[in-house]
Design a protein around this motif. Structure first.
Motif, short mmCIF file in Angstrom:
data_model
loop_
_atom_site.label_atom_id
_atom_site.label_comp_id
_atom_site.label_asym_id
_atom_site.label_seq_id
_atom_site.Cartn_x
_atom_site.Cartn_y
_atom_site.Cartn_z
N PRO A 165 13.06 32.00 49.35
CA PRO A 165 12.45 33.24 49.08
C PRO A 165 13.43 34.33 49.47
O PRO A 165 13.07 35.31 49.17
N VAL A 166 14.29 33.88 50.46
CA VAL A 166 15.48 35.18 50.69
C VAL A 166 16.73 34.32 51.08
O VAL A 166 16.93 33.28 51.54
N SER A 167 17.66 34.93 50.30
CA SER A 167 19.04 34.47 50.36
C SER A 167 20.32 35.69 50.76
O SER A 167 19.86 36.55 50.17
N VAL A 168 21.19 35.19 51.17
CA VAL A 168 22.20 36.23 51.40
C VAL A 168 23.50 35.58 51.34
O VAL A 168 23.58 34.38 51.74
N GLY A 690 39.96 34.72 55.01
CA GLY A 690 38.65 35.34 54.78
C GLY A 690 37.45 34.36 55.14
O GLY A 690 37.61 33.15 55.77
N ILE A 691 36.24 34.91 55.19
CA ILE A 691 35.25 34.05 55.26
C ILE A 691 33.86 34.16 54.37
O ILE A 691 33.80 35.48 54.25
N ARG A 692 33.24 33.23 54.03
CA ARG A 692 32.16 33.59 53.11
C ARG A 692 30.71 32.69 53.95
O ARG A 692 31.17 31.83 54.65
N ALA A 693 29.87 33.64 54.10
CA ALA A 693 28.62 33.27 54.79
C ALA A 693 27.40 33.22 53.93
O ALA A 693 27.19 34.23 53.34
N VAL A 694 26.82 32.02 53.90
CA VAL A 694 25.49 31.96 53.07
C VAL A 694 24.35 31.61 53.72
O VAL A 694 24.36 30.69 54.50
N PHE A 695 23.26 32.35 53.60
CA PHE A 695 22.07 31.91 54.43
C PHE A 695 21.01 31.85 53.45
O PHE A 695 21.10 32.54 52.33
#
Length: 695
Positions: A165-168, A690-695
């Motif tokens: 329902p929600v992703s970032v 760098g950084i990748r953040a997935v929520f």
């Protein structure tokens, strides 16, 4: 070195063959459906032509400042490199007007094909996936895709409901070579059948560092010989390329309704950029072509200020009964403008284009026959204002119809083929031109249960000359040429033959594509004269000419996976070689062709973290055309390490802290496909964190 690297690539493939009987639960490749290809949904390995799909993780690993730089590791792909601000992909030696860059299946509607210093209005920094179709698989997209298609898929208008329902998805990175930052973010929310998608990205790169001189040794020697005295060094040739900065900002949003068998959505995208034009002389004499009183004058730190606003409306319905299975339609409209500033506060030439493009495609099935047919329409205006505008206002209208069919039998044999008819009209104050175009292809392939796939395809394609080729007449300072078009150019025809053979198991794969294209009336730019003068306004005259040409090439690639190998890591090895030659009918060479190139990579994965190394080796390019100088080869070493924060409980899968070391040995790299290769080397050693953040 050449033999050593070739051996390394072969060893990577053969090592995978030796481990082909590893545990069945580990699958080497998670192939993607190539949505850009016409006809029914097919995986990468099911197409006769060489197709590539690069997912979000792969995009981030190879992300460069521009689209061409992001893709130049891929087989058969190189870059038109024009500093950090502009580049387009070159496919099999063909670029610009012969490679169609798309956003979600529709043209980018910009002016990037008109000049190598013009930025493409598509970028991988906020893309979900990038698909590359080489050769005749791109037939359904018309004559401008005679070399292939690069489709940047941004995911703003999903056709199915997202699982969550929600992703970032957030990305941030710092680059030492330019003291530059790159940021991107994606938010997607689902409420019932409504999907909201928002994206934003930013790049802020300063002038980039290089190993030594910006001017090549070859050009330096040539200028010394011409001047008959010691050639004075460039002021900026001291380890940093002056005026190579780039700043970009992109904002986009999409709102969609997604039902069980239909979808409809609208998206808007805004792109803004400022970037320097390094290496461009931007100097000329008076209008009569001599210096006299009016000495040649320079323009200090020229740069481009660009903006584009694009709107997309896309919808589709699945019928899944009878003959028709699905109908999908897209309408896109864009307004693009960029101003070339001679110096801060001094606007020079302005380029504007606005256009509308629409595509309607219907998939169908009748017995063994599965395919698609459709219509495509575009209406675009290109205009330029200012003293250095080398082209006058041109209205272009294009309408086409296409059909593509496939047939498969239970024994693994299949046929596929298609046709496209197209009418192109260009209206200009200097004259109107009309072109009736026809393209067609026919291919056959065979699958075997042991993993082998072989295919053969023949195609005939036709392309209408673009606006610059027909109507150019003026200073083109970015390429340091006075360009002259020819309104009498005929359409360009290509006859292509391509053969492919692939083998794949669960832990290894290997493939080879061989192709040959014979062009009738190939259009190219070469030294010439205007009213008997070879130099006009202190710049050499270059004319668009036309003669037959032949392109011959090959792509060889392999990949192997070895679970629980050395040091208890899961190892992935890959290698690829691509080569292409372009020869004109008079025995000369097509200018700015890529050299023989080898890519070899290896990656070790320990679940919590991974390490990777990649080597690109490019041969010398001595088969030059026109007044082009030879290009020295190079060896580039890249290293990468990832810490998977998701394994430590932070974020979802894909949350990663990474460190890249690019061009570790600080090699001087000059791309043979760049018109500024002798004045503009690629960046030197770069540490990217760098950084990748997935929520």
């Amino acid at each position: 070195m050449k033999q050593l690297l070739l051996l390394a690539a072969s060893s990577a493939v053969l090592a995978g063959f030796a481990h082909a009987d590893a545990p069945e639960e580990t699958d080497l490749r998670q192939q993607s459906v190539i949505v850009t290809a016409p006809g029914p949904d097919r995986l990468e390995g099911e197409l006769i032509g060489n197709a590539t799909s690069i997912g979000r993780e792969g995009i981030i690993e190879t992300l460069g400042p521009t689209l061409g730089d992001t893709l130049d590791r891929q087989p058969g792909v190189s870059t038109t490199f024009f500093g950090q601000g502009a580049s387009r992909p070159v496919l099999r030696g063909l670029g610009a007007e012969r490679v169609q860059v798309l956003t979600n299946g529709i043209g980018v509607i910009d002016v990037s094909a008109a000049s190598p210093d013009h930025q493409a209005a598509a970028d991988g920094i906020d893309a979900e996936k990038i698909e590359i179709l080489r050769g005749p698989a791109a037939l359904a997209y018309g004559g401008q895709a005679i070399g292939g298609v690069v489709n940047v898929i941004d995911g703003l208008l999903p056709e199915t409901l997202p699982e969550k329902p929600v992703s970032v998805d957030l990305l941030g990175a710092y680059n030492s070579v330019s003291e530059g930052t790159e940021l991107s973010g994606r938010f997607q929310g689902v409420q019932g059948p409504i999907v909201l998608t928002l994206t934003a990205s930013q790049r802020d790169f300063n002038d980039y560092d290089i190993p030594g001189m910006s001017e090549s040794a070859r050009l330096h020697a040539a200028e010394e010989a011409e001047e008959g005295e010691a050639h004075e060094e460039e002021e900026h040739a001291d380890g940093t390329v002056e005026n190579s900065f780039v700043n970009t900002n992109t904002y986009a949003g999409g709102l969609s309704w997604v039902g069980d068998s239909a979808f409809l959505g609208i998206a808007v995208r805004r792109q803004e950029a400022q970037y320097g034009l390094p290496g461009a002389a931007h100097e000329h004499g008076d209008e009569d072509g001599d210096e006299g009183e009016g000495e040649a004058h320079g323009e200090e730190n020229p740069f481009i200020d660009l903006e584009q606003t694009r709107y997309d409306l896309r919808g589709g319905i699945k019928l899944d009964n009878g003959f028709l299975k699905e109908i999908t339609g897209t309408v896109s409209q864009a307004d693009y403008e960029h101003t070339e500033f001679e110096a801060p506060g001094e606007p020079g030439t302005v380029y504007k284009t606005d256009g509308t493009e629409a595509r309607l495609e219907a998939s169908h099935e009748l017995g063994r026959v599965k395919g698609a047919f459709g219509l495509q329409y575009s209406d675009k205006t290109l205009d330029a204002f200012g003293d250095e505008a080398f082209i006058t206002k041109t209205d272009s209208e294009n309408i086409g119809a296409f059909l593509y069919e496939t047939m498969e039998w239970d024994n693994g044999f299949g046929l596929e083929g298609g046709a496209r008819i197209e009418q192109v009209t260009r209206d200009n104050i200097n004259g109107n031109t009309d072109f009736d175009l026809f393209s067609a292809s026919l291919g056959a392939h065979h699958h075997w249960e042991n993993g082998w796939f072989v295919g053969l395809q023949a195609s005939h394609t036709e392309r209408a000359p673009n606006e610059s080729e027909l109507y150019a007449n003026g200073l083109h300072l970015a390429t340091e040429q006075y360009e002259v078009g020819d309104i009498n150019l005929d359409k360009e025809k290509g006859l292509n033959l391509e053969a492919t053979a692939r083998w794949e198991s669960e832990q290894a794969s290997f493939g080879i594509n061989l192709y040959r294209t014979e062009f009738d009336g190939f259009v190219y730019l070469a030294p010439g004269t205007l009213d008997g003068e070879a130099v006009v306004e202190n710049l050499p005259v270059y004319q668009f000419l036309q003669q037959d040409a032949t392109f011959t090439g090959a792509e060889i690639y392999g990949e192997a996976y070895m679970p629980q190998g050395l040091l208890s890591a899961d190892w992935t090895l890959d290698g690829g070689i691509d080569v292409v030659s372009g020869e004109l009918n008079d025995g000369g060479n097509v200018p700015y062709m890529p050299p023989l190139t080898l890519n070899v990579g290896t990656k070790a994965d320990w679940k919590l973290w991974s390490a990777a190394a990649h080597v690109t080796w490019a041969d010398d390019q001595n088969d030059t055309g026109g007044a082009e100088l030879p290009t020295d080869g190079y060896t580039q070493l890249d290293l990468r390490a990832d810490l998977k924060l998701s394994e430590l409980g932070y974020g979802r899968e894909g949350t990663t802290l990474f460190v890249d070391a690019r061009n570790v040995t600080d090699e001087e790299i000059r791309y043979a496909t760049s018109v500024l290769k002798d004045k503009l080397p690629a960046p030197g050693r770069n540490i990217r964190v760098g950084i990748r953040a997935v929520f």
